[in-house]
Design a protein around this motif. Structure first.
Motif, PDB file in Angstrom:
ATOM      1  N   GLU A  44       0.846  -1.193   0.000  1.00  0.00           N
ATOM      2  CA  GLU A  44       0.000   0.000   0.000  1.00  0.00           C
ATOM      3  C   GLU A  44       0.881   1.242   0.000  1.00  0.00           C
ATOM      4  N   ASP A  45       0.649   2.111  -0.979  1.00  0.00           N
ATOM      5  CA  ASP A  45       1.479   3.303  -1.157  1.00  0.00           C
ATOM      6  C   ASP A  45       1.133   4.390  -0.141  1.00  0.00           C
ATOM      7  N   VAL A  46       2.117   5.254   0.098  1.00  0.00           N
ATOM      8  CA  VAL A  46       1.878   6.430   0.917  1.00  0.00           C
ATOM      9  C   VAL A  46       1.057   7.409   0.072  1.00  0.00           C
ATOM     10  N   VAL A  47       0.076   8.043   0.698  1.00  0.00           N
ATOM     11  CA  VAL A  47      -0.829   8.949  -0.032  1.00  0.00           C
ATOM     12  C   VAL A  47      -0.243  10.359  -0.018  1.00  0.00           C
ATOM     13  N   LEU A  62      15.678   2.414   3.424  1.00  0.00           N
ATOM     14  CA  LEU A  62      14.235   2.446   3.632  1.00  0.00           C
ATOM     15  C   LEU A  62      13.561   1.726   2.466  1.00  0.00           C
ATOM     16  N   ASP A  63      12.662   0.806   2.771  1.00  0.00           N
ATOM     17  CA  ASP A  63      11.957   0.050   1.731  1.00  0.00           C
ATOM     18  C   ASP A  63      10.458   0.144   1.951  1.00  0.00           C
ATOM     19  N   MET A  64       9.713   0.185   0.858  1.00  0.00           N
ATOM     20  CA  MET A  64       8.269   0.018   0.969  1.00  0.00           C
ATOM     21  C   MET A  64       8.015  -1.419   1.391  1.00  0.00           C
ATOM     22  N   PHE A  65       6.920  -1.642   2.095  1.00  0.00           N
ATOM     23  CA  PHE A  65       6.638  -2.971   2.633  1.00  0.00           C
ATOM     24  C   PHE A  65       5.813  -3.782   1.643  1.00  0.00           C
TER      25      PHE A  65
END
Length: 447
Positions: free
Chosen positions: A91-94, A280-283
């Motif tokens: 799920e992306d950051v908005v 830092l990685d997106m989950f």
């Protein structure tokens, strides 16, 4: 982080090894081991029971194909269930609004300020202008720490050292961002205890006054199940949009990553390892499930590499290799790029099959330091022309770098071996015959 869990799950799957079929008896023994492994990893017991019940129901409803062993089938079922447990999909950051506003919240010492710098780096790579806002009015060094990080990543930091009202600071910062064409505002708030009513009320007022497009709860993964309980308390007050797990390279058991989505019903959006601003990685739930099961995570490894190695640099290096001009300056440049990719043990663990092999091996992030010291002790001419490095020059390098002659000789041999491999690969890939030879080396038949 998941080393112990991975080992125990592997042990559970071995219960089915050699079995010709899945039965209620052997599945029950495997499920018991899986549940124990999850609870030992500090997963909420209710969550562990629910997920193992699902695994059992799924396993008993499956027919085992002749080409698939019961152990392989169980691994696939556990992979699917772990993926769903952690959210199923990324799920992306908005980032909505002009500017988009991201509010960070969390306990004291959770790593919010460091994460703020990492997030600024992450968003800056998307060609968006970022403003960091220092809203921690309580910790004496908080503003200075954020300014140091901002300078390090090339992002402006807004602060009002004399103002003790975080609501006013946030509102003024957003007005400043609009005036100065900043597209994303990241607000770093003070760490607070969930039981501190005054502090919780304060951050509620900040959120209400600025209406952020994204509120993130930053939590230290090393606090285990406590992290999940704290997240639930914060969510009841703030109704945040997503979770950030920090310090995943530490000696954590992993329960927070596995439980938090099920308990709080909010997605994990980022995972953070180490102090480097690029770490830092997106989950991705599916990738994390792969790593837990020892399958590696090649996609994340490639993505990290792509973030650090630009196309122009790759072409330049390739040209130098073709002309047999790859030298120690180029080698040092490549080392710097690798170091930016993050924790070395974490990187090696992303290679399929390697997580088990290095489980008990210490991989020091300073492993490159002796190599760098030797190279930096060389003259510019020696770096450009490694063939100049005779015996007396090598002795000088050993003395100047604080190493010994054997380490210098080993580096020279490894460097020359690497150049030979590079030349061979380039030569083979440039001709049809070369491609056939490469295929032959890889155990394939050239056509």
């Amino acid at each position: 982080m998941f080393d112990n869990l991975s080992t125990k799950l592997d042990k559970a799957f071995k219960t089915l090894k050699g079995q010709g079929s899945i039965t209620e008896i052997n599945v029950a023994a495997t499920i018991k081991e899986i549940r124990r492994a999850l609870v030992d990893a500090d997963v909420n017991y209710k969550v562990a029971k629910e997920v193992t019940d699902k695994i059992k129901d799924e396993a008993m409803g499956r027919d085992v194909l002749t080409t698939v062993s019961p152990g392989q089938l169980m691994t696939k079922i556990v992979y699917d269930e772990l993926t769903q447990l952690m959210g199923g999909t990324k799920e992306d950051v908005v980032l909505k609004g002009d500017p988009a506003v991201i509010l960070l919240s969390g306990l004291q010492g959770s790593g919010k300020t460091t994460f703020a710098g990492k997030l600024a780096t992450f968003i800056k790579k998307q060609n968006r202008t970022v403003l960091l806002v220092a809203c921690d009015i309580y910790r004496p060094a908080a503003i200075d720490q954020l300014k140091v990080l901002g300078e390090q990543v090339g992002v402006e930091v807004y602060s009002e050292p004399e103002n003790k009202n975080p609501v006013e600071i946030s509102q003024n910062a957003i007005a400043y961002a609009k005036k100065n064409n900043k597209k994303v505002v990241i607000i770093d708030t003070a760490g607070r205890l969930a039981v501190d009513e005054q502090m919780m009320r304060e951050i509620e007022l900040v959120k209400r006054s600025i209406n952020p497009s994204e509120t993130l709860f930053v939590v230290d993964a090393m606090t285990g199940q406590d992290a999940v309980n704290t997240a639930k308390t914060f969510n009841d007050r703030l109704n945040f949009d997503g979770v950030v797990l920090t310090k995943l390279d530490g000696d954590a058991r992993g329960g927070a990553a596995l439980s938090i989505r099920a308990v709080v019903e909010k997605p994990i959006k980022f995972i953070s390892t180490g102090e480097k601003m690029e770490a830092l990685d997106m989950f991705y739930p599916d990738r994390m499930a792969q790593r837990i099961l020892g399958m590696g995570d090649v996609i994340s490894l490639v993505e990290r590499a792509q973030q650090q190695f630009d196309e122009d640099e790759a072409k330049r290096i390739n040209q130098k290799i073709r002309k047999n001009q790859f030298n120690f300056d180029d080698f040092l440049s490549q080392l710097e790029q690798i170091k930016k990719m993050g924790n070395l043990k974490d990187l090696v663990g992303m290679i399929p099959g390697m997580s088990k092999a290095i489980k008990d091996v210490e991989i020091d992030d300073d492993a490159f330091k002796p190599i760098e010291a030797i190279i930096k002790s060389m003259t510019p001419q020696e770096r450009a022309q490694p063939e100049l490095l005779n015996g007396s020059r090598r002795r000088r390098l050993a003395k100047g770098s604080g190493t010994d002659i054997q380490q210098v000789n080993n580096l020279m041999k490894q460097f020359e071996d690497m150049r030979k491999v590079m030349r061979t690969m380039n030569k083979m890939s440039s001709t049809k015959g070369g491609m056939q030879q490469m295929a032959k080396m890889m155990g394939m038949r050239g056509k």
